[in-house]
Motif scaffolding. Structure first.
Motif, PDB file in Angstrom:
ATOM      1  N   PRO A 130      60.401  56.797  16.749  1.00  0.00           N
ATOM      2  CA  PRO A 130      61.087  56.687  15.457  1.00  0.00           C
ATOM      3  C   PRO A 130      60.396  55.696  14.503  1.00  0.00           C
ATOM      4  N   TYR A 131      59.881  54.608  15.030  1.00  0.00           N
ATOM      5  CA  TYR A 131      59.190  53.604  14.217  1.00  0.00           C
ATOM      6  C   TYR A 131      57.956  54.215  13.543  1.00  0.00           C
ATOM      7  N   ARG A 132      57.094  54.840  14.334  1.00  0.00           N
ATOM      8  CA  ARG A 132      55.874  55.434  13.768  1.00  0.00           C
ATOM      9  C   ARG A 132      56.188  56.601  12.843  1.00  0.00           C
ATOM     10  N   THR A 133      57.158  57.426  13.209  1.00  0.00           N
ATOM     11  CA  THR A 133      57.538  58.556  12.360  1.00  0.00           C
ATOM     12  C   THR A 133      57.983  58.064  10.988  1.00  0.00           C
ATOM     13  N   ALA A 134      58.788  57.002  10.959  1.00  0.00           N
ATOM     14  CA  ALA A 134      59.266  56.457   9.684  1.00  0.00           C
ATOM     15  C   ALA A 134      58.113  55.885   8.861  1.00  0.00           C
ATOM     16  N   LEU A 135      57.198  55.172   9.514  1.00  0.00           N
ATOM     17  CA  LEU A 135      56.058  54.607   8.783  1.00  0.00           C
ATOM     18  C   LEU A 135      55.200  55.718   8.172  1.00  0.00           C
ATOM     19  N   VAL A 136      54.862  56.728   8.975  1.00  0.00           N
ATOM     20  CA  VAL A 136      54.021  57.822   8.492  1.00  0.00           C
ATOM     21  C   VAL A 136      54.724  58.588   7.374  1.00  0.00           C
ATOM     22  N   ALA A 137      56.018  58.854   7.539  1.00  0.00           N
ATOM     23  CA  ALA A 137      56.773  59.585   6.513  1.00  0.00           C
ATOM     24  C   ALA A 137      56.764  58.852   5.175  1.00  0.00           C
ATOM     25  N   ASP A 138      56.769  57.516   5.232  1.00  0.00           N
ATOM     26  CA  ASP A 138      56.758  56.716   4.011  1.00  0.00           C
ATOM     27  C   ASP A 138      55.344  56.351   3.560  1.00  0.00           C
ATOM     28  N   LEU A 177      49.986  51.263   9.636  1.00  0.00           N
ATOM     29  CA  LEU A 177      50.355  50.375  10.733  1.00  0.00           C
ATOM     30  C   LEU A 177      49.432  49.167  10.793  1.00  0.00           C
ATOM     31  N   ALA A 178      48.191  49.347  10.378  1.00  0.00           N
ATOM     32  CA  ALA A 178      47.204  48.262  10.450  1.00  0.00           C
ATOM     33  C   ALA A 178      46.231  48.402   9.291  1.00  0.00           C
ATOM     34  N   GLN A 179      45.483  47.341   9.063  1.00  0.00           N
ATOM     35  CA  GLN A 179      44.456  47.349   8.019  1.00  0.00           C
ATOM     36  C   GLN A 179      43.149  46.848   8.619  1.00  0.00           C
ATOM     37  N   PHE A 180      42.071  47.576   8.329  1.00  0.00           N
ATOM     38  CA  PHE A 180      40.736  47.185   8.774  1.00  0.00           C
ATOM     39  C   PHE A 180      39.901  46.831   7.561  1.00  0.00           C
ATOM     40  N   GLY A 236      48.733  59.139  15.851  1.00  0.00           N
ATOM     41  CA  GLY A 236      50.091  58.867  15.425  1.00  0.00           C
ATOM     42  C   GLY A 236      50.252  57.766  14.399  1.00  0.00           C
ATOM     43  N   ASN A 237      49.149  57.234  13.882  1.00  0.00           N
ATOM     44  CA  ASN A 237      49.223  56.100  12.961  1.00  0.00           C
ATOM     45  C   ASN A 237      48.445  56.345  11.680  1.00  0.00           C
ATOM     46  N   LEU A 238      48.885  55.676  10.621  1.00  0.00           N
ATOM     47  CA  LEU A 238      48.087  55.573   9.413  1.00  0.00           C
ATOM     48  C   LEU A 238      47.414  54.202   9.434  1.00  0.00           C
TER      49      LEU A 238
END
Length: 130
Positions: A66-74, A78-81, A120-122
C-alpha cells in the motif's frame, strides 16, 4: 553522524540487482543469503565503494504494497540519486529502455527527472550539488 545505509523495497531481488548494476551502473557490495530466498543485497556507487550502501530489500512486509502503490499513484519518488548531468543520464537510461514518468525539468539551480526502477519504485535524478 552520516548515512551509512538506506533501502528501497523491491519485488524481486535478482531483477533489482540486474537493473541497479547493469542499467544504472551501481556496484554490488554485499550479497549474503538470509534464508527463505531473501538476501542482504546492497549496491554502492562505483565512485564511492566505501560510501552509502543501498539495500535492495524484499518487499514482503504487508505495509510495503500500500505504501509504494500510494507513492507511485501520486508520482512521488521513493529515493533521489545525484548525477552530474540529468539530461545526459536521462538520454543514457532511455537508451537502455528505462521508462521516465517525468522528463528533465530545469528548476533553476537543480534539474530533476523521475524514472520507474522496474521494481515497484519511482526514483528521482537530480543534478549533483556543486
Amino acid at each position: 553522524m552520516k548515512i551509512h545505509l538506506t533501502s528501497v523495497f523491491v519485488d524481486d531481488q535478482a531483477k533489482a540487482l540486474h537493473f541497479y548494476t547493469e542499467v544504472l551502473g551501481f556496484t554490488k557490495k554485499h550479497d549474503i543469503p538470509l534464508g527463505g530466498g531473501a538476501r542482504w543485497l546492497t549496491v554502492v556507487s562505483p565512485d564511492e565503494p566505501g560510501g552509502t550502501e543501498l539495500l535492495l530489500e524484499p518487499a514482503g512486509h504487508p505495509a510495503v504494497g500500500p505504501y509504494r502503490t500510494a507513492l507511485v499513484a501520486d508520482g512521488i519518488p521513493l529515493a533521489q540519486f545525484a548525477v552530474a548531468d540529468v539530461q545526459a543520464e536521462y538520454e543514457r537510461l532511455r537508451g537502455h529502455g528505462v521508462r521516465f514518468t517525468q522528463e528533465p525539468v530545469d528548476m533553476g539551480n537543480v534539474t530533476t527527472a523521475v524514472f520507474d526502477d522496474t521494481c515497484g519504485n519511482l526514483i528521482q535524478l537530480a543534478t549533483q550539488p556543486q
